[in-house]
Design a protein around this motif. Structure first.
Motif, PDB file in Angstrom:
ATOM      1  N   SER A  27       5.611   3.016   0.605  1.00 26.57           N
ATOM      2  CA  SER A  27       5.436   2.758  -0.823  1.00 26.57           C
ATOM      3  C   SER A  27       6.693   2.179  -1.457  1.00 26.57           C
ATOM      4  O   SER A  27       6.613   1.270  -2.301  1.00 26.57           O
ATOM      5  N   VAL A  28       7.866   2.656  -1.064  1.00 27.39           N
ATOM      6  CA  VAL A  28       9.096   2.123  -1.663  1.00 27.39           C
ATOM      7  C   VAL A  28       9.399   0.730  -1.113  1.00 27.39           C
ATOM      8  O   VAL A  28       9.917  -0.129  -1.840  1.00 27.39           O
ATOM      9  N   ALA A  29       9.055   0.473   0.139  1.00 29.08           N
ATOM     10  CA  ALA A  29       9.213  -0.879   0.680  1.00 29.08           C
ATOM     11  C   ALA A  29       8.297  -1.854  -0.051  1.00 29.08           C
ATOM     12  O   ALA A  29       8.677  -3.004  -0.319  1.00 29.08           O
ATOM     13  N   ILE A  83      -2.180  -3.132  -5.075  1.00 28.14           N
ATOM     14  CA  ILE A  83      -2.366  -1.930  -5.889  1.00 28.14           C
ATOM     15  C   ILE A  83      -3.823  -1.488  -5.828  1.00 28.14           C
ATOM     16  O   ILE A  83      -4.123  -0.303  -5.667  1.00 28.14           O
ATOM     17  N   LEU A  84      -4.730  -2.458  -5.959  1.00 27.61           N
ATOM     18  CA  LEU A  84      -6.153  -2.151  -5.913  1.00 27.61           C
ATOM     19  C   LEU A  84      -6.536  -1.547  -4.565  1.00 27.61           C
ATOM     20  O   LEU A  84      -7.329  -0.600  -4.495  1.00 27.61           O
ATOM     21  N   LEU A  85      -5.949  -2.082  -3.498  1.00 33.40           N
ATOM     22  CA  LEU A  85      -6.228  -1.556  -2.169  1.00 33.40           C
ATOM     23  C   LEU A  85      -5.817  -0.088  -2.073  1.00 33.40           C
ATOM     24  O   LEU A  85      -6.571   0.749  -1.555  1.00 33.40           O
ATOM     25  N   ALA A  86      -4.615   0.231  -2.581  1.00 31.55           N
ATOM     26  CA  ALA A  86      -4.144   1.622  -2.548  1.00 31.55           C
ATOM     27  C   ALA A  86      -5.062   2.528  -3.358  1.00 31.55           C
ATOM     28  O   ALA A  86      -5.407   3.638  -2.927  1.00 31.55           O
ATOM     29  N   LEU A  87      -5.492   2.055  -4.529  1.00 33.85           N
ATOM     30  CA  LEU A  87      -6.387   2.844  -5.377  1.00 33.85           C
ATOM     31  C   LEU A  87      -7.723   3.093  -4.689  1.00 33.85           C
ATOM     32  O   LEU A  87      -8.245   4.219  -4.694  1.00 33.85           O
ATOM     33  N   ILE A  88      -8.293   2.049  -4.101  1.00 31.31           N
ATOM     34  CA  ILE A  88      -9.598   2.182  -3.450  1.00 31.31           C
ATOM     35  C   ILE A  88      -9.515   3.132  -2.256  1.00 31.31           C
ATOM     36  O   ILE A  88     -10.357   4.018  -2.078  1.00 31.31           O
ATOM     37  N   LEU A  89      -8.479   2.958  -1.445  1.00 32.11           N
ATOM     38  CA  LEU A  89      -8.367   3.772  -0.231  1.00 32.11           C
ATOM     39  C   LEU A  89      -8.090   5.245  -0.556  1.00 32.11           C
ATOM     40  O   LEU A  89      -8.688   6.141   0.048  1.00 32.11           O
ATOM     41  N   ARG A 123      -1.797   6.745   5.413  1.00 31.40           N
ATOM     42  CA  ARG A 123      -2.586   5.624   5.951  1.00 31.40           C
ATOM     43  C   ARG A 123      -2.746   4.513   4.928  1.00 31.40           C
ATOM     44  O   ARG A 123      -2.689   3.326   5.266  1.00 31.40           O
ATOM     45  N   ALA A 124      -2.943   4.876   3.665  1.00 33.72           N
ATOM     46  CA  ALA A 124      -3.223   3.875   2.636  1.00 33.72           C
ATOM     47  C   ALA A 124      -2.001   3.037   2.294  1.00 33.72           C
ATOM     48  O   ALA A 124      -2.090   1.805   2.169  1.00 33.72           O
ATOM     49  N   MET A 125      -0.844   3.683   2.129  1.00 32.47           N
ATOM     50  CA  MET A 125       0.333   2.950   1.663  1.00 32.47           C
ATOM     51  C   MET A 125       0.864   1.955   2.699  1.00 32.47           C
ATOM     52  O   MET A 125       1.291   0.847   2.320  1.00 32.47           O
ATOM     53  N   PRO A 126       0.868   2.267   4.006  1.00 30.43           N
ATOM     54  CA  PRO A 126       1.277   1.227   4.967  1.00 30.43           C
ATOM     55  C   PRO A 126       0.401  -0.022   4.905  1.00 30.43           C
ATOM     56  O   PRO A 126       0.903  -1.148   5.039  1.00 30.43           O
ATOM     57  N   LEU A 127      -0.903   0.155   4.688  1.00 30.07           N
ATOM     58  CA  LEU A 127      -1.784  -1.013   4.582  1.00 30.07           C
ATOM     59  C   LEU A 127      -1.511  -1.805   3.306  1.00 30.07           C
ATOM     60  O   LEU A 127      -1.513  -3.036   3.323  1.00 30.07           O
TER      61      LEU A 127
END
Length: 583
Positions: free
Chosen positions: A435-437, A23-29, A39-43
């Motif tokens: 994101s759903v995965a 979650i933090l990764l998605a927020l930061i990116l 790009r952010a959600m696949p990572l």
């Protein structure tokens, strides 16, 4: 268990930290580096999958199965997005959208008034009937057509899609989300002295406290949001320009809140948002035409040439100043009227169609994917707003608006509308699948045999909730709504957030020594928090961006919706503490 698992046991704190990292990764990116969700959600998904393998001990086959289940669930959401796009572009091609724009300017040319009528009232009705994040899909394009900056339309509709959500989709977040509490709730009511309690009484009692949690924000949120709109999207960049319409916002609050409260306390959780929205909409439009509480000065956005470049994406707001009525107002609004009517007829149990559209013959899905026990995914095709009513009504609109002839408003424009809607689906498909995965893996981590705090079967979201409840026990009532909001942010659904944390919240209340009535307050605040989490939910943000051509602007939207989300949570925290002291 996966033989590559790094730990056979973890502390709750370590597990919570690991669970929070994707979650933090998605927020930061997205919010920090302004990466698009594509790009952010696949990572973030990849990080969650690696953690599930190395720390929660899930096998590679299990993770693959959960991923496929998430992909299928995402397909259902994408159908809703496509259906909303299809209606918008079909109505734009037929001239209906311009007719609606002309009519709205007759009601009021003031953008603040239009934001309340469309974003607040119309959105509340659609949420009450359909759920699934449909207000952003239907209301946001209307605001776009009226000339609102796309970014502003997205933020408005996401923020307003909060207080109606707990009673959204005909009460699904309460009826389904808290379904696991039916038996313990009945027992609690018996111990509280209620005669012959049943499940309906349990859900109604929860719903009563829910209304009290939302009530202050029914009035505060529209005032704050209009101030927010004029501050960040206005020519003068002043909060006061929006706050000047406070009387109109209070009027809107009474128009919606009165039937909302009465219906919740009288009938239960099925219809407060839906009827509150449609009754409030009718009354508010009538009073607006009479000039009641309407601001004397007319506020508008600056000319589009002066807008910031990042306010728009691939879909531009209408820059027409003089709108022509291409057809009658009733004919122009008929697609939306039919959407609302079909949603009511098929979702309200009293009409008897709900079991039919949910019949297993219309369900398409998979069980025990890749041979993994319990990994299932199914879509009730007719229960998807994207199919019934969106795509169905979009097809009807071709005939209702006389688009069958190959002329200036004919089949060429119909094919162009369908082609444009399909073309807009590429970017949201990538983001939504990832994101759903990720959500599927988060929920599926509950099958882990790794001991977390001495217990097996602790999922990633539950590890975070366990840690927070133990670390902040003295102020727990003030944090419950934020936990519910976190659940919606992770899962994309108030209903799923409630399903995820219902039993946890009940058990936490027992552990903290709360009374039985305080147990119900805790559950209600969970439901309220899950609703306010819709503002920051990645699924909803991606859906809104897809409809408004803003893919790539998700982080920008998230940074803005986080502000009202925190405000909402603080107000609900104050209500929670007050209720805990009174009951």
């Amino acid at each position: 268990m996966n033989t590559s698992v790094l730990f056979t046991s973890m502390s709750v704190g370590l597990a919570a930290l690991l669970a929070f990292l994707p979650i933090l990764l998605a927020l930061i990116l997205m919010a920090g580096f302004r990466w698009p969700s594509t790009r952010a959600m696949p990572l973030s998904f990849l990080l969650a999958a690696l953690e599930a393998f190395f720390f929660w001990g899930l096998s590679g086959t299990r993770i693959a199965a959960l991923t496929l289940a998430g992909f299928w669930d995402a397909f259902g959401i994408l159908i809703i997005v496509f259906g909303a796009l299809l209606i918008y572009y079909t109505m734009q091609a037929s001239g209906a959208m311009e007719t609606i724009q002309a009519g709205m300017r007759k009601v009021s040319p003031d953008r603040r008034v239009q934001a309340i009528i469309i974003g607040y009232m119309f959105g509340a009705f659609i949420e009450g009937a359909a759920g699934f994040g449909t207000p952003a899909a239907l209301a946001a394009p209307l605001l776009l057509g009226l000339g609102f900056p796309p970014l502003c339309a997205a933020v408005l509709c996401l923020v307003f899609n909060s207080f109606p959500v707990t009673f959204g989709a005909v009460g699904t977040p309460i009826l389904k989300g808290f379904g696991s509490l039916e038996d313990v709730g009945v027992q609690a009511l018996q111990q509280m002295g209620v005669s012959n309690p049943d499940a309906a009484m349990v859900f109604k009692h929860i719903g009563e406290y829910v209304t009290l949690g939302h009530l202050p924000m029914i009035f505060i949120l529209p005032i704050f949001t209009l101030g927010f709109m004029t501050r960040f999207f206005g020519e003068n960049k002043k909060w006061s320009d929006g706050f000047a319409a406070w009387k109109y916002c209070v009027l809107a609050g009474f128009c919606f809140g009165t039937p909302y409260m009465i219906l919740a306390w009288w009938s239960g959780p099925e219809i407060p948002s839906m009827l509150g929205g449609i009754i409030g909409l009718a009354v508010l439009v009538w009073l607006t035409r009479k000039g009641v509480c309407v601001p004397k000065d007319v506020w508008d956005f600056a000319p589009q040439s002066e807008w910031n470049d990042d306010w728009s994406g691939t879909v531009k707001a209408s820059d027409i100043k003089e709108f022509k009525e291409r057809m009658s107002a009733l004919r122009a609004w008929m697609p939306y009227v039919l959407c609302g009517l079909i949603l009511v007829l098929t979702r309200v149990p009293a009409f008897g169609l709900k079991p039919w559209i949910n019949h297993e013959v219309f369900n398409l899905g998979f069980r025990n994917i890749l041979g993994e026990e319990g990994v299932n995914s199914s879509i009730a095709l007719l229960n998807l707003p994207g199919i019934l009513p969106f795509i169905f009504v979009a097809v009807l609109t071709i005939f209702m608006h006389g688009m069958t002839k190959d002329d200036e408003v004919g089949s060429r424009k119909v094919s162009r509308a369908w082609g444009t809607a399909l073309a807009k689906m590429k970017a949201p498909t990538i983001a939504m699948l990832a994101s759903v995965a990720l959500v599927s893996i988060f929920k599926g981590s509950s099958c882990s045999e790794v001991l977390i705090g001495g217990q097996a079967g602790v999922s990633m979201p539950m590890a975070m909730a366990d840690f927070l409840s133990s670390a902040f026990a003295p102020v727990w009532p003030g944090l419950i709504a934020f936990i519910g909001g976190l659940g919606s942010f992770i899962t994309g659904s108030n209903t799923v957030s409630d399903m995820l944390f219902a039993n946890f919240q009940w058990d936490a209340a027992a552990t903290l020594g709360y009374t039985l009535d305080q147990h119900f307050v805790c559950i209600a605040m969970q439901g309220v928090g899950g609703a306010m989490g819709n503002m920051i939910c990645i699924h909803n943000i991606v859906s809104a961006c897809a409809v408004l051509g803003l893919i790539g602007h998700e982080g920008q939207i998230l940074r803005k919706t986080l502000i009202p989300f925190v405000l909402y949570g603080l107000v609900v925290a104050a209500v929670a503490f007050a209720l805990m002291a009174l009951v």
